[in-house]
Write a protein that holds these residues in place. Structure first.
Motif, mmCIF file in Angstrom:
data_model
loop_
_atom_site.group_PDB
_atom_site.id
_atom_site.type_symbol
_atom_site.label_atom_id
_atom_site.label_comp_id
_atom_site.label_asym_id
_atom_site.label_seq_id
_atom_site.Cartn_x
_atom_site.Cartn_y
_atom_site.Cartn_z
ATOM 1 N N CYS A 69 63.115 -90.012 87.379
ATOM 2 C CA CYS A 69 64.099 -90.719 88.211
ATOM 3 C C CYS A 69 64.661 -91.972 87.559
ATOM 4 N N TRP A 73 66.910 -89.923 84.049
ATOM 5 C CA TRP A 73 68.188 -89.892 84.769
ATOM 6 C C TRP A 73 69.149 -90.942 84.213
ATOM 7 N N LYS A 79 72.647 -93.902 85.293
ATOM 8 C CA LYS A 79 72.175 -94.599 86.489
ATOM 9 C C LYS A 79 70.854 -93.984 86.930
ATOM 10 N N GLN A 80 70.082 -94.738 87.693
ATOM 11 C CA GLN A 80 68.830 -94.211 88.218
ATOM 12 C C GLN A 80 69.094 -93.399 89.477
ATOM 13 N N ILE A 81 68.127 -92.563 89.803
ATOM 14 C CA ILE A 81 68.156 -91.863 91.095
ATOM 15 C C ILE A 81 68.120 -92.930 92.177
ATOM 16 N N ASP A 82 68.893 -92.739 93.233
ATOM 17 C CA ASP A 82 68.952 -93.740 94.298
ATOM 18 C C ASP A 82 67.710 -93.742 95.187
ATOM 19 N N GLN A 95 67.315 -88.192 95.454
ATOM 20 C CA GLN A 95 68.638 -88.329 96.046
ATOM 21 C C GLN A 95 69.519 -89.198 95.164
ATOM 22 N N ASP A 96 70.696 -88.670 94.844
ATOM 23 C CA ASP A 96 71.705 -89.405 94.081
ATOM 24 C C ASP A 96 72.931 -89.522 94.979
ATOM 25 N N ASN A 97 73.271 -90.738 95.369
ATOM 26 C CA ASN A 97 74.365 -90.951 96.317
ATOM 27 C C ASN A 97 75.749 -90.847 95.691
ATOM 28 N N PHE A 99 76.607 -88.734 92.536
ATOM 29 C CA PHE A 99 76.254 -87.886 91.405
ATOM 30 C C PHE A 99 77.459 -87.691 90.489
#
Length: 158
Positions: A69, A73, A79-82, A95-97, A99
Motif C-alpha cells: 500500500c 503503490w 501515490k499511496q493507497i488511501d 481503497q484508492d479514491n 485511481f
C-alpha cells in the motif's frame, strides 16, 4: 512525469487492443480479462523482486500489505493507497479514491460498466507481487463511483 504518461497510454492500448481483437473474432471476450490479469501478474512479480532486494524481511502478512500500500503503490502509481482495511482473517481491502488508470475516463455512470477491464491488470499486479513475497491470494476489484475503486485481497492459506 513522461514515464507516467507512457504507462497510462500503454495500459489503455493493451486493454483496447485485447478487446478489439476479441470483437474481431480472434479471441473470447472473457479471456481478455484473464490475459490482462496474467500480464499484470508477471509485471508484479518482477517489480516486487526489484523493490525488495534491499529491504529487510517482513514480519507478517500485514507488514507485507503495508509495503504494497505504501512503497509498491507509490512507485507504480505515484501515490499511496488511501485506505487499507482488514478483518485479521486473511481479507484485505485496499481503497484508492482517485485511481490513476480510471481518472482518464469520465466520471459519468455510462463508463462504469467498462471500468472492470481497466482494473484487471492491476489485480494481477497485486497478486504477482504478493506471490513473489510468498503469499498466495485472489484479488478482485470493484468500482462504485469513478475514479475510486477497491481491491479485495483474499489470502489463501497453503
Amino acid at each position: 512525469m513522461a514515464d507516467e504518461a507512457l504507462f497510462l497510454l500503454l495500459h489503455n492500448e493493451m486493454v483496447a487492443g485485447l478487446y478489439r481483437a476479441a470483437e474481431q473474432g480472434e479471441g473470447e471476450n472473457g479471456r481478455c480479462t484473464t490475459k490482462l490479469e496474467s500480464m499484470g501478474f508477471r509485471v508484479g512479480q518482477g517489480l516486487i523482486e526489484r523493490f525488495t532486494k534491499d529491504t529487510a524481511r517482513f514480519k507478517d502478512e500485514l507488514d507485507i500489505m503495508k509495503f504494497i500500500c505504501k512503497d509498491f503503490w507509490t512507485t507504480v502509481f505515484r501515490k499511496q493507497i488511501d485506505n487499507l482495511r482488514t478483518n485479521h482473517q486473511g481479507i484485505y481491502v485496499l481503497q484508492d479514491n482517485k485511481f490513476r488508470l480510471l481518472t482518464q475516463m469520465s466520471a459519468g455512470k455510462q463508463y462504469l460498466e467498462h471500468a472492470p477491464k481497466y482494473l484487471a491488470f492491476t489485480c494481477g499486479l497485486i497478486r504477482g507481487g504478493l506471490s513473489n513475497l510468498g503469499i498466495k491470494s485472489i484479488v478482485t476489484a470493484e468500482v462504485s463511483s469513478m475514479p475510486a475503486c477497491k481491491f479485495q485481497v483474499m489470502i489463501q492459506k497453503m
